[in-house]
Enzyme design. Sequence first.
Site, short mmCIF file in Angstrom:
data_model
loop_
_atom_site.label_atom_id
_atom_site.label_comp_id
_atom_site.label_asym_id
_atom_site.label_seq_id
_atom_site.Cartn_x
_atom_site.Cartn_y
_atom_site.Cartn_z
N GLY A 162 0.79 -1.22 0.00
CA GLY A 162 0.00 0.00 0.00
C GLY A 162 0.83 1.28 0.00
N ASN A 163 1.94 1.28 0.75
CA ASN A 163 2.70 2.54 0.86
C ASN A 163 3.45 2.89 -0.42
OD1 ASN A 163 4.58 0.48 1.22
ND2 ASN A 163 5.92 1.78 2.45
N LYS A 204 -12.07 -10.35 3.84
CA LYS A 204 -11.29 -9.17 3.46
C LYS A 204 -12.18 -7.95 3.32
CE LYS A 204 -7.59 -8.11 0.17
NZ LYS A 204 -6.44 -8.21 1.03
N LYS A 234 -2.27 -10.10 -2.65
CA LYS A 234 -1.17 -9.89 -3.58
C LYS A 234 0.11 -10.59 -3.11
CE LYS A 234 1.64 -6.51 -1.55
NZ LYS A 234 1.13 -6.65 -0.23
N LYS A 241 2.40 -12.12 4.33
CA LYS A 241 3.73 -11.85 3.77
C LYS A 241 4.72 -12.94 4.19
CE LYS A 241 2.93 -6.95 4.20
NZ LYS A 241 1.93 -6.97 3.13
P1 ADP Z 1 0.96 -3.77 2.76
O1 ADP Z 1 0.08 -2.68 2.24
O2 ADP Z 1 2.38 -3.56 2.39
O3 ADP Z 1 0.44 -5.14 2.47
P2 ADP Z 1 0.16 -4.10 5.57
O4 ADP Z 1 -0.26 -2.93 6.39
O5 ADP Z 1 -0.87 -5.07 5.12
O6 ADP Z 1 1.01 -3.54 4.36
O7 ADP Z 1 1.27 -4.93 6.41
C1 ADP Z 1 2.44 -4.33 6.95
C2 ADP Z 1 2.24 -4.01 8.44
O8 ADP Z 1 2.22 -5.20 9.22
C3 ADP Z 1 3.34 -3.22 9.08
O9 ADP Z 1 3.25 -1.84 8.79
C4 ADP Z 1 3.14 -3.51 10.58
O10 ADP Z 1 2.35 -2.50 11.18
C5 ADP Z 1 2.33 -4.80 10.59
N1 ADP Z 1 2.91 -5.93 11.35
C6 ADP Z 1 2.15 -6.85 11.99
N2 ADP Z 1 2.91 -7.78 12.58
C7 ADP Z 1 4.22 -7.44 12.33
C8 ADP Z 1 5.48 -8.03 12.70
N3 ADP Z 1 5.55 -9.14 13.42
N4 ADP Z 1 6.60 -7.42 12.25
C9 ADP Z 1 6.54 -6.30 11.51
N5 ADP Z 1 5.38 -5.70 11.15
C10 ADP Z 1 4.22 -6.27 11.54
MG MG Z 2 -1.51 -5.89 3.11
#
Ligand code: ADP
Ligand code: MG
Length: 314
Positions: A13-14, A130, A214, A276
């Site tokens: 997203g970022n 979702k 994704k 992820k």
């Molecule tokens: P994207 O849009 O890249 O898919 P998400 O917001 O879905 O991003 O996922 C990334 C987020 O997951 C990070 O910004 C963080 O806040 C969160 N997060 C949850 N658990 C963890 C962890 N164990 N280590 C690092 N980040 C984590």
């Molecule tokens: Mg995500």
Amino acid sequence: MAKKRRIVIALGGNALGNTLPEQMAAVKITAKAIVDLIEEGCEVVVAHGNGPQVGMVNNAMIALTHEDAQQPNTPLSVCVAMSQAYIGYDLQNALREELLNRGITDMPVATMITQVRVDENDPAFQSPSKPIGKFVSAEQAKMMEENFQYIMKEDSGRGYRRVVASPKPAEIIEIGTIRTMVESGDLVIACGGGGIPVIRQGNHLKGASAVIDKDFASCLLAKELDADYLIILTAVEKVALNFGKPDEKWLESVSVKEAGQYIREGHFAPGSMLPKVQAAVDFAASKEGRTALITLLEKSRDAIRGTTGTTFHL
Ligand code: ADP
Ligand code: MG
């Protein structure tokens, strides 16, 4: 000359922002990070998410039904297709410009509208999870359930949102074309928003009401292209144990076995970090020599040089 390292990058997203102007600005930074990797001698294939964009398209299409009673509601698969084209348009222009700015004039950039087959018996269809689109009132939610057969769920006191199924990707329909383009040196954007979810009905591919994650679609793309790296770019530089707690520990290098243990211990939030890490583990476990990396967009060059990010290996 040594064989180029092939990398599938999954943009989070970022890397894309939440609004039209935000996306326009974000893709410029994203393009710099991607072209940095190309200058490092990597062959890059780009995949990306579409959370805010598919919600935006879906809302716009609902508004259309309010304006014009003749317009039926737009299937979610079509909304995903629209989001792929819109994001691809911004990304491929930003990439083209960045390549030209650095004197790389022989690398065509193209977005592949990608369909991804899902299994109609995937259990995810029985439990949509979702959330997409904006928050609405209880009244509006009821109207949407009745008029569009949407499943609406209350979300932590903030209002109601549509929830959709998020089945696992089973097959990338356009993989042959994607491979041909990659092999001929093109910079390809594919599997946007996890791919347009489709179900096979004989020779017909029927759009499914779902949004594929994704992270999982990028993992399948990386395996299918026999990539050396899957890089998942997100909002954190590294993955942590005890994330956000006083005893937080940032991870550098994790084996598939260790990652499995951490998953079972519940260190990764479902819906954000968990998919992820699952995708990273799946890729790293799929073949000797395959490495997955989770890091920040701005750190991707350092991560490929081995100085930051969280690496997953067999
Ligand atoms: P994207 O849009 O890249 O898919 P998400 O917001 O879905 O991003 O996922 C990334 C987020 O997951 C990070 O910004 C963080 O806040 C969160 N997060 C949850 N658990 C963890 C962890 N164990 N280590 C690092 N980040 C984590
Ligand atoms: Mg995500």
